[in-house]
Structure formats: structure tokens, C-alpha cells
Design a protein around this motif. Structure first.
Motif, PDB file in Angstrom:
ATOM      1  N   ASP A   1      11.902 -29.314 -22.514  1.00 19.06           N
ATOM      2  CA  ASP A   1      12.453 -29.219 -23.873  1.00 19.06           C
ATOM      3  C   ASP A   1      13.794 -29.922 -23.875  1.00 19.06           C
ATOM      4  OD1 ASP A   1      11.721 -27.018 -26.395  1.00 19.06           O
ATOM      5  OD2 ASP A   1      13.545 -28.227 -26.483  1.00 19.06           O
ATOM      6  N   ARG A   2      14.068 -30.611 -24.976  1.00 18.24           N
ATOM      7  CA  ARG A   2      15.371 -31.277 -25.002  1.00 18.24           C
ATOM      8  C   ARG A   2      16.491 -30.287 -25.279  1.00 18.24           C
ATOM      9  NH1 ARG A   2      13.488 -35.273 -29.726  1.00 18.24           N
ATOM     10  NH2 ARG A   2      13.265 -33.764 -31.390  1.00 18.24           N
TER      11      ARG A   2
ATOM     12  N   ASP B   1       5.783 -29.751 -29.626  1.00 22.95           N
ATOM     13  CA  ASP B   1       7.110 -30.266 -29.973  1.00 22.95           C
ATOM     14  C   ASP B   1       7.391 -30.227 -31.472  1.00 22.95           C
ATOM     15  OD1 ASP B   1       5.093 -32.161 -30.068  1.00 22.95           O
ATOM     16  OD2 ASP B   1       6.350 -33.836 -29.457  1.00 22.95           O
TER      17      ASP B   1
ATOM     18  N   ARG C   1      16.193 -16.663 -33.516  1.00 20.58           N
ATOM     19  CA  ARG C   1      15.468 -17.579 -32.643  1.00 20.58           C
ATOM     20  C   ARG C   1      16.136 -17.829 -31.291  1.00 20.58           C
ATOM     21  NH1 ARG C   1      11.058 -20.459 -34.867  1.00 20.58           N
ATOM     22  NH2 ARG C   1      10.892 -21.257 -32.741  1.00 20.58           N
TER      23      ARG C   1
ATOM     24  N   SER D   1      14.823 -22.038 -38.604  1.00 20.57           N
ATOM     25  CA  SER D   1      13.683 -21.167 -38.899  1.00 20.57           C
ATOM     26  C   SER D   1      14.189 -19.746 -39.064  1.00 20.57           C
ATOM     27  CB  SER D   1      12.701 -21.218 -37.732  1.00 20.57           C
ATOM     28  OG  SER D   1      11.746 -20.178 -37.826  1.00 20.57           O
ATOM     29  N   THR D   2      13.668 -19.064 -40.085  1.00 21.12           N
ATOM     30  CA  THR D   2      13.860 -17.620 -40.088  1.00 21.12           C
ATOM     31  C   THR D   2      12.857 -17.048 -39.088  1.00 21.12           C
ATOM     32  OG1 THR D   2      12.390 -17.326 -41.978  1.00 21.12           O
ATOM     33  CG2 THR D   2      14.731 -17.635 -42.444  1.00 21.12           C
ATOM     34  N   HIS D   3      12.746 -15.742 -38.963  1.00 17.44           N
ATOM     35  CA  HIS D   3      12.045 -15.247 -37.777  1.00 17.44           C
ATOM     36  C   HIS D   3      11.499 -13.848 -37.990  1.00 17.44           C
ATOM     37  CE1 HIS D   3      16.133 -13.828 -37.573  1.00 17.44           C
ATOM     38  NE2 HIS D   3      16.510 -15.102 -37.609  1.00 17.44           N
ATOM     39  N   VAL D   4      10.905 -13.625 -39.162  1.00 19.16           N
ATOM     40  CA  VAL D   4      10.265 -12.331 -39.337  1.00 19.16           C
ATOM     41  C   VAL D   4       8.969 -12.329 -38.519  1.00 19.16           C
ATOM     42  CG1 VAL D   4       8.951 -13.012 -41.416  1.00 19.16           C
ATOM     43  CG2 VAL D   4       9.493 -10.599 -41.013  1.00 19.16           C
TER      44      VAL D   4
ATOM     45  N   GLY E   1       4.181 -18.443 -38.877  1.00 20.23           N
ATOM     46  CA  GLY E   1       4.176 -19.571 -37.941  1.00 20.23           C
ATOM     47  C   GLY E   1       4.397 -19.177 -36.491  1.00 20.23           C
ATOM     48  N   ILE E   2       5.306 -18.226 -36.256  1.00 23.74           N
ATOM     49  CA  ILE E   2       5.605 -17.846 -34.869  1.00 23.74           C
ATOM     50  C   ILE E   2       4.383 -17.170 -34.258  1.00 23.74           C
ATOM     51  CG2 ILE E   2       7.061 -16.367 -33.424  1.00 23.74           C
ATOM     52  CD1 ILE E   2       9.309 -16.844 -35.563  1.00 23.74           C
TER      53      ILE E   2
ATOM     54  N   LEU F   1      10.831 -36.137 -23.925  1.00 23.45           N
ATOM     55  CA  LEU F   1       9.703 -37.060 -23.752  1.00 23.45           C
ATOM     56  C   LEU F   1      10.163 -38.483 -24.063  1.00 23.45           C
ATOM     57  CD1 LEU F   1       6.633 -37.619 -23.439  1.00 23.45           C
ATOM     58  CD2 LEU F   1       6.453 -37.242 -25.916  1.00 23.45           C
TER      59      LEU F   1
ATOM     60  N   GLY G   1       0.946 -25.137 -31.787  1.00 18.32           N
ATOM     61  CA  GLY G   1       1.991 -24.691 -32.718  1.00 18.32           C
ATOM     62  C   GLY G   1       2.141 -25.638 -33.890  1.00 18.32           C
ATOM     63  N   ASP G   2       3.396 -25.736 -34.382  1.00 21.29           N
ATOM     64  CA  ASP G   2       3.657 -26.555 -35.565  1.00 21.29           C
ATOM     65  C   ASP G   2       3.287 -28.022 -35.368  1.00 21.29           C
ATOM     66  OD1 ASP G   2       4.676 -24.334 -36.761  1.00 21.29           O
ATOM     67  OD2 ASP G   2       6.714 -25.105 -37.035  1.00 21.29           O
TER      68      ASP G   2
ATOM     69  N   ARG H   1       9.334 -23.762 -26.936  1.00 27.74           N
ATOM     70  CA  ARG H   1       9.647 -22.547 -27.720  1.00 27.74           C
ATOM     71  C   ARG H   1       8.373 -21.698 -27.846  1.00 27.74           C
ATOM     72  NH1 ARG H   1      14.856 -22.747 -30.215  1.00 27.74           N
ATOM     73  NH2 ARG H   1      15.712 -24.833 -30.044  1.00 27.74           N
ATOM     74  N   CYS H   2       7.986 -21.376 -29.092  1.00 25.50           N
ATOM     75  CA  CYS H   2       6.890 -20.404 -29.269  1.00 25.50           C
ATOM     76  C   CYS H   2       5.583 -20.919 -28.673  1.00 25.50           C
ATOM     77  CB  CYS H   2       6.701 -20.115 -30.760  1.00 25.50           C
ATOM     78  SG  CYS H   2       8.217 -19.767 -31.633  1.00 25.50           S
ATOM     79  N   ALA H   3       5.138 -22.079 -29.143  1.00 23.68           N
ATOM     80  CA  ALA H   3       3.837 -22.580 -28.693  1.00 23.68           C
ATOM     81  C   ALA H   3       3.895 -23.047 -27.240  1.00 23.68           C
ATOM     82  CB  ALA H   3       3.391 -23.724 -29.591  1.00 23.68           C
TER      83      ALA H   3
HETATM   84  C1  LIG Z   1      12.777 -22.618 -42.876  1.00 21.21           C
HETATM   85  C2  LIG Z   1      11.691 -22.016 -42.022  1.00 21.21           C
HETATM   86  C3  LIG Z   1      11.553 -20.652 -41.944  1.00 21.21           C
HETATM   87  C4  LIG Z   1      10.551 -20.089 -41.164  1.00 21.21           C
HETATM   88  N1  LIG Z   1      10.447 -18.737 -41.107  1.00 21.21           N
HETATM   89  C5  LIG Z   1       9.497 -18.167 -40.334  1.00 21.21           C
HETATM   90  C6  LIG Z   1       9.411 -16.757 -40.218  1.00 21.21           C
HETATM   91  O1  LIG Z   1      10.204 -16.004 -40.814  1.00 21.21           O
HETATM   92  N2  LIG Z   1       8.426 -16.243 -39.439  1.00 21.21           N
HETATM   93  C7  LIG Z   1       7.535 -17.043 -38.781  1.00 21.21           C
HETATM   94  O2  LIG Z   1       6.644 -16.525 -38.104  1.00 21.21           O
HETATM   95  N3  LIG Z   1       7.612 -18.381 -38.863  1.00 21.21           N
HETATM   96  C8  LIG Z   1       8.577 -18.962 -39.603  1.00 21.21           C
HETATM   97  N4  LIG Z   1       8.672 -20.314 -39.670  1.00 21.21           N
HETATM   98  C9  LIG Z   1       7.743 -21.126 -38.875  1.00 21.21           C
HETATM   99  C10 LIG Z   1       8.216 -21.183 -37.420  1.00 21.21           C
HETATM  100  O3  LIG Z   1       9.539 -21.661 -37.366  1.00 21.21           O
HETATM  101  C11 LIG Z   1       7.328 -22.148 -36.622  1.00 21.21           C
HETATM  102  O4  LIG Z   1       5.978 -21.916 -36.937  1.00 21.21           O
HETATM  103  C12 LIG Z   1       7.535 -22.017 -35.131  1.00 21.21           C
HETATM  104  O5  LIG Z   1       8.857 -22.329 -34.796  1.00 21.21           O
HETATM  105  C13 LIG Z   1       6.605 -22.957 -34.379  1.00 21.21           C
HETATM  106  O6  LIG Z   1       6.936 -22.967 -33.025  1.00 21.21           O
HETATM  107  P1  LIG Z   1       6.646 -24.251 -32.139  1.00 21.21           P
HETATM  108  O7  LIG Z   1       6.883 -23.846 -30.741  1.00 21.21           O
HETATM  109  O8  LIG Z   1       5.333 -24.824 -32.488  1.00 21.21           O
HETATM  110  O9  LIG Z   1       7.691 -25.356 -32.588  1.00 21.21           O
HETATM  111  P2  LIG Z   1       9.274 -25.348 -32.614  1.00 21.21           P
HETATM  112  O10 LIG Z   1       9.811 -23.992 -32.750  1.00 21.21           O
HETATM  113  O11 LIG Z   1       9.644 -26.363 -33.652  1.00 21.21           O
HETATM  114  O12 LIG Z   1       9.708 -25.899 -31.174  1.00 21.21           O
HETATM  115  C14 LIG Z   1       9.511 -27.228 -30.811  1.00 21.21           C
HETATM  116  C15 LIG Z   1      10.365 -27.531 -29.588  1.00 21.21           C
HETATM  117  O13 LIG Z   1      10.026 -28.848 -29.132  1.00 21.21           O
HETATM  118  C16 LIG Z   1      11.197 -29.483 -28.672  1.00 21.21           C
HETATM  119  N5  LIG Z   1      10.997 -30.922 -28.731  1.00 21.21           N
HETATM  120  C17 LIG Z   1      10.709 -31.656 -29.823  1.00 21.21           C
HETATM  121  N6  LIG Z   1      10.565 -32.946 -29.490  1.00 21.21           N
HETATM  122  C18 LIG Z   1      10.780 -33.028 -28.158  1.00 21.21           C
HETATM  123  C19 LIG Z   1      10.791 -34.099 -27.238  1.00 21.21           C
HETATM  124  N7  LIG Z   1      10.531 -35.362 -27.635  1.00 21.21           N
HETATM  125  N8  LIG Z   1      11.058 -33.833 -25.944  1.00 21.21           N
HETATM  126  C20 LIG Z   1      11.335 -32.564 -25.531  1.00 21.21           C
HETATM  127  N9  LIG Z   1      11.326 -31.502 -26.381  1.00 21.21           N
HETATM  128  C21 LIG Z   1      11.060 -31.739 -27.669  1.00 21.21           C
HETATM  129  C22 LIG Z   1      12.290 -29.010 -29.609  1.00 21.21           C
HETATM  130  O14 LIG Z   1      13.567 -29.116 -28.989  1.00 21.21           O
HETATM  131  C23 LIG Z   1      11.869 -27.558 -29.863  1.00 21.21           C
HETATM  132  O15 LIG Z   1      12.540 -26.700 -28.977  1.00 21.21           O
HETATM  133  C24 LIG Z   1       9.659 -20.916 -40.449  1.00 21.21           C
HETATM  134  C25 LIG Z   1       9.794 -22.294 -40.520  1.00 21.21           C
HETATM  135  C26 LIG Z   1      10.800 -22.841 -41.285  1.00 21.21           C
HETATM  136  C27 LIG Z   1      10.930 -24.330 -41.341  1.00 21.21           C
END
Ligand SMILES: Cc1cc2nc3c(=O)[nH]c(=O)nc-3n(C[C@H](O)[C@H](O)[C@H](O)COP(=O)(O)OP(=O)(O)OC[C@H]3O[C@@H](n4cnc5c(N)ncnc54)[C@H](O)[C@@H]3O)c2cc1C
Length: 501
Positions: free
Chosen positions: A39-40, A166, A108, A49-52, A309-310, A132, A296-297, A18-20
Motif C-alpha cells: 500500500d502506498r 486499490d 478509518r 470515507s465515513t465508516h458505519v 462498502g466496508i 504499484l 473491494g471498490d 485496507r478493507c479488501a
Molecule cells: C464519502 C464516502 C463515505 C463512505 N461511507 C461508508 C460507510 O459509512 N460505511 C461503509 O461500509 N462504506 C462506506 N464507504 C465505502 C467504503 O469507503 C469503501 O467501500 C471501502 O473503503 C472499500 O475498501 P477497499 O479496500 O476496496 O478500498 P480503499 O479503502 O479505497 O483502499 C484502497 C487502498 O489502495 C491503496 N492504493 C491505491 N492505489 C495504489 C497503488 N497504485 N499502489 C499501492 N497502493 C495503492 C490506497 O492507498 C488505499 O489504501 C464510503 C465511501 C465514501 C466515498
């Protein structure tokens, strides 16, 4: 011994797309490196997640080349931001960040799909429905992974760098022994949100990202494409079971408690199902090691109340790719590069992490905040929005001088609760001292608790009211491997309540 069906190799293997993950894939692929990102999920796919995205986040989406695809969904371009606390309003126009002067709120599925497609266009191979399975080591160095494809085939992929993108429950973090954060903060607020048809389509409200404060709950209202709007309530995490039990009653209760929300969204129709979580512990994990990195997260999570976070996942994913691509041929240089990216992320993010911790406390409308809103309303440069936009750090905008001015004004108002205001001054000053000290004397992987952090968080996090809390996290143990720690309960998987109609 795992039976391997196929054997492959690549420069970089990224878990999570996703994002990261997509941003990192873009950074490496643009530098000419071979990248497999898995990605799974099957995209387009939703996530809890919201997404501002404030202008600085939109600028990051532009920097990875995804903005064209994102704008093709025609999200309203929000040129203004507004915070209102019990009738005291501050409305400002966003400044321009890297040529972008508007925020957007694209759901998202579309946002993440745009990133995935951009990664593919950059030359990365993104494999969906692939998970994974295990990490492979050569001595103390990660040298690849086994992944399971959708048809069940097990593929061994050797790599020079394994990136865990992930998410918060990162399996990569667990398997490299970094699952337990070395620092973190208990969040006091939960998230409950719906999408609905916007009753104010065609008005200036479609150009505003707004936060409405009343009582102890903040309402965040963001216009989405196709005449939809998202409303997120962030109040005490203990309220989340009540939202799930009776979303309709909670919606009405929130409109009664916050008249400004009724003005903005009263009469809205066609509600989506409620989505909610009470689990938002903010944290830092060790995010680099021999042959691996977390993006990322997976490595760092800030409270969602500030919507950052995004932006950070995309920004530091891209930076990870750009910084580490030239070092992939030299393990020592590569490990130094991943460590440097981790240090840079923390240097750039810590002030915002403290701000998120601060906002995630449950508190009533503050007369000091109201004075700040009165003072900053309409101002150019838009200092309030600078905090959301990362143009200035929150403790620089609300610096001791301005803090003293706003506190003095609040104290002078007729009927002011002076002891409460003075208590707030002391508490805020303590948090500021921590943020300033960390900025002036940064320490890599700092484990010293600062005043913004509620160190009594439970790990793994649990949704309040639904599970038994675990003992407080042992901060010192954060550095040690914790192979037994499992992923936390995923609130996204909680049963959905009946949809509002
Ligand atoms: C309730 C809530 C509201 C939010 N609102 C906002 C907002 O408004 N604006 C903002 O900027 N941020 C917001 N955030 C934060 C934002 O959602 C995260 O910071 C952002 O999604 C991080 O992206 P990421 O790619 O690190 O992780 P993620 O978006 O969590 O993506 C991780 C990916 O890894 C994959 N994955 C996990 N484990 C495995 C595995 N074992 N094998 C294969 N794939 C795997 C998953 O399927 C997923 O697609 C919010 C978070 C929450 C919880």
C-alpha cells in the motif's frame, strides 16, 4: 526498459491493503499461501470515507479475525437503528447476525490499521509506502508487477495471482484494461461530514445509528469512540461547493432545515475539518481475468448512502482468498475461481446496489416512506434494519404487497398530494421490477440498464461544480480495454475549508 533493483516471487501479490486487500491477504495466508500486500499509505492512515458498520459488517470483521483489535478502541456498541422522516420515526433493535447484534463506527485510521495488523498476524507480508509501478505479463496472463518502495527501489515481484484492492481509482483495473465500468449509475447526492464532541454522551443516543430525513438532505449520525460523533449530510451533489466555501454557514443552514438534527447535535463543539465529496458514481467493473482479480471498490462500488462498502470489501476479499487459494497451482482452475467469486459478489450485492442507486436520487420526504416508518416502528423482527444488515433484500422487505399498503395509506391521508404519490408509485414499481428481474434471471456482467440506474454518469467521475463533465459513458465500450483513461480527480485532495471551532 525498467531498471529492477530486486527480484522476488510470491503466490499472491495484492495492491492496496485496507478493507479488501487485508481481508484477501488474510484469506490466502490462512490457507498457507505466501502473500505480499502493498500500500502506498503508511498505517494508521485516513481515507475519504465515513465508516458505519452494521452488525453484518461487524460479523465480517469478526470472520477475518480483526474484531478484537477493533473493539480495543472501545467504539460505542450501537444496538439500535433509527430512520426519521420529518418527525415520523422508526426505531428498531438490530437482529443478531452471526452472533453480533450491534453496529460500530470506528474511524478509518484505526479500523484499517486493525485489518492490516490482523493480516500480518495471519502470515501476510504487508509493505507500506510501496506503490504499484507496472504490471508484468507472460503472454496474455498477468505474471507479476513492479513496485516502487519508499526509498525508490524498484522491485519485481512474480506471482500466480495479482489482486487489485486499490480502490475506486484502481490502477490495476486501468492496467488490465478494465477501468471503464460496464455498468454504473450517476449519483445525485454528495457527502459532507464532520466529527465533533457528542453533546449526548451518557444517553441512549450513543447506542443508535440514525438517519434523519428532511427536505432533500439526509443526515446520518453515528457515535464514535472517545465521546465523538460523526455527522454526514447527503444532499444534492451541487451543494458540495457551498459546504467547502463556508462550512459554518452550511452547518447552521442544515440545523435550521432539519430540526431533528438540532435536537440530536445542537450545541456540539470541537468540530473537525469538513470532509466532502460530490463524486460517488456507483459501478461494476470486470473483476477477474487471466492471472488477476479486483477486490473491494476496485471492482464494484455502491452509493455510500447505505453504508455497505466496508462490509462487502471485507467479505468478498476474504472469500476471494478462501476460494482461490486451493486453485493457485492451476491457472485454468484459478481463472474459473476468480470468475466465480466475481459472479457471487454480484449475485449477493446487486439488490443492494439498486437500493443505493434508489436512495442516491435527490427527493423530498416521501409520504409512502413515512407510512412504512410508521408501520415498521418498534417491530420485531426489525424489517427496516434487515435491509441495512443484508438479512433481507430491500425489494423483499418493501415488496409489492407492503408497497401497495403504504401507498394506499398515504393516498388516504387528509391533504395528500395524490398525483405526486401515484407518480412515485409508478417510479418505484419500475425500479422493483428491475431488481426482481435481475434476481430471478441473473446474467453475468449484465449490461442491460435497469430502472435504478442513471446511465448518464460521466467517466471518470468529477465533483459537480468544480470540473467540466465529460460525455456520457459508452456502456458498450465498458468491455473494451481503455488504456488512456486516467484516475478521477480525488475529492479527498480538494483543499479543506477552515475548521469549524
Ligand atoms: C464519502 C464516502 C463515505 C463512505 N461511507 C461508508 C460507510 O459509512 N460505511 C461503509 O461500509 N462504506 C462506506 N464507504 C465505502 C467504503 O469507503 C469503501 O467501500 C471501502 O473503503 C472499500 O475498501 P477497499 O479496500 O476496496 O478500498 P480503499 O479503502 O479505497 O483502499 C484502497 C487502498 O489502495 C491503496 N492504493 C491505491 N492505489 C495504489 C497503488 N497504485 N499502489 C499501492 N497502493 C495503492 C490506497 O492507498 C488505499 O489504501 C464510503 C465511501 C465514501 C466515498
Amino acid at each position: 526498459m525498467t531498471e529492477i533493483d530486486r527480484h522476488e516471487s510470491t503466490d499472491v501479490l495484492i495492491i492496496g491493503s485496507r478493507c479488501a486487500g487485508s481481508a484477501a491477504a488474510i484469506g490466502f495466508a490462512r490457507a498457507g499461501r505466501s502473500v505480499v500486500a502493498i500500500d502506498r499509505a503508511k498505517f494508521p492512515s485516513d481515507t475519504l470515507s465515513t465508516h458505519v458498520n452494521f452488525p453484518s459488517a461487524v460479523a465480517e470483521l469478526q470472520a477475518v479475525g480483526a474484531l478484537g483489535r477493533i473493539l480495543a478502541h472501545d467504539p460505542p456498541k450501537c444496538t439500535h437503528g433509527m430512520v426519521e422522516a420529518d418527525g415520523v420515526r422508526c426505531l428498531q433493535r438490530f437482529a443478531t447476525v452471526d452472533g453480533i447484534d450491534y453496529g460500530i463506527c470506528l474511524p478509518r485510521p484505526e479500523l484499517d490499521h486493525a485489518l492490516v495488523e490482523t493480516a500480518r498476524e495471519a502470515g501476510a507480508e504487508v509493505r507500506e509506502r510501496t506503490a504499484l509501478q507496472e504490471i508484468l505479463w507472460t503472454g496474455k496472463r498477468v505474471s507479476g508487477a513492479v513496485v516502487r518502495e519508499r526509498d525508490g527501489a524498484l522491485v519485481q515481484i512474480d506471482c500466480k495471482l495479482l489482486v487489485g484492492a486499490d480502490g475506486r481509482r484502481s490502477t490495476v483495473a486501468r492496467l488490465v484494461g478494465a477501468e471503464r465500468p460496464y455498468r454504473g449509475s450517476r449519483n445525485e447526492r454528495g457527502c459532507a461530514f464532520w466529527y465533533m464532541d457528542d453533546p449526548l454522551v451518557g444517553t441512549e443516543w450513543r447506542e443508535r445509528l440514525i438517519q434523519l430525513r428532511s427536505g432533500t438532505t439526509h443526515a446520518l449520525i453515528f457515535p464514535c469512540p472517545e465521546g465523538r460523533v460523526m455527522c454526514l449530510f447527503m444532499g444534492p451533489a451541487e451543494d458540495i461547493p457551498r459546504y467547502r466555501k463556508d462550512p459554518e454557514a452550511m452547518w447552521e443552514a442544515m440545523l435550521d432545515a432539519n430540526p431533528a438534527v438540532r435536537v440530536r447535535l445542537g450545541g456540539a463543539t470541537n468540530f473537525s475539518k469538513l470532509r466532502s465529496t460530490g463524486d460517488n458514481v456507483a459501478f461494476h467493473r470486470r473483476s477477474s481475468g487471466p492471472g488477476w482479480a479486483l477486490a473491494g471498490d476496485a471492482g464494484h462500488f455502491k452509493d455510500p448512502i447505505i453504508g455497505q462498502g466496508i462490509r462487502d470489501a471485507v467479505r468478498f476479499g476474504r472469500i476471494l482468498g478462501e476460494t482461490c487459494a486451493p486453485a493457485l497451482g492451476d491457472p485454468k482452475a484459478l481463472d474459473a475461481a476468480t470468475r466465480a467469486v466475481e459472479a457471487r459478489r454480484d449475485r449477493e450485492c446487486n439488490a443492494t446496489y439498486h437500493w443505493g442507486n434508489r436512495e442516491s436520487r435527490v427527493f423530498g420526504v416521501s409520504p409512502i416512506v413515512q407510512e412504512a416508518l410508521r408501520d415498521l416502528d418498534g417491530q420485531d423482527p426489525p424489517l427496516l434494519l434487515h435491509m441495512f444488515d443484508r438479512v433481507q433484500k430491500p425489494h423483499h422487505v418493501l415488496n409489492p404487497l407492503r408497497g401497495a399498503k403504504y401507498a394506499a395509506r398515504a393516498l388516504m391521508r387528509r391533504g395528500a398530494d395524490r398525483p405526486a404519490i401515484l407518480r412515485e408509485v409508478v417510479e418505484e414499481a419500475r425500479i422493483d421490477v428491475g431488481a426482481w428481474r435481475e434476481e430471478l434471471r441473473p446474467r453475468f456482467r449484465n449490461t442491460r440498464l435497469t430502472a435504478s440506474e442513471r446511465g448518464d454518469y460521466v467517466w471518470p467521475p468529477r465533483t459537480p461544480g468544480t470540473t467540466t463533465p465529460e460525455p456520457p459513458a459508452d456502456r458498450a465500450a465498458g468491455i473494451a480495454a481503455d488504456p488512456t483513461a486516467g484516475g478521477a480527480a480525488d475529492a479527498a485532495a480538494a483543499p479543506e475549508p477552515a475548521a469549524l471551532t
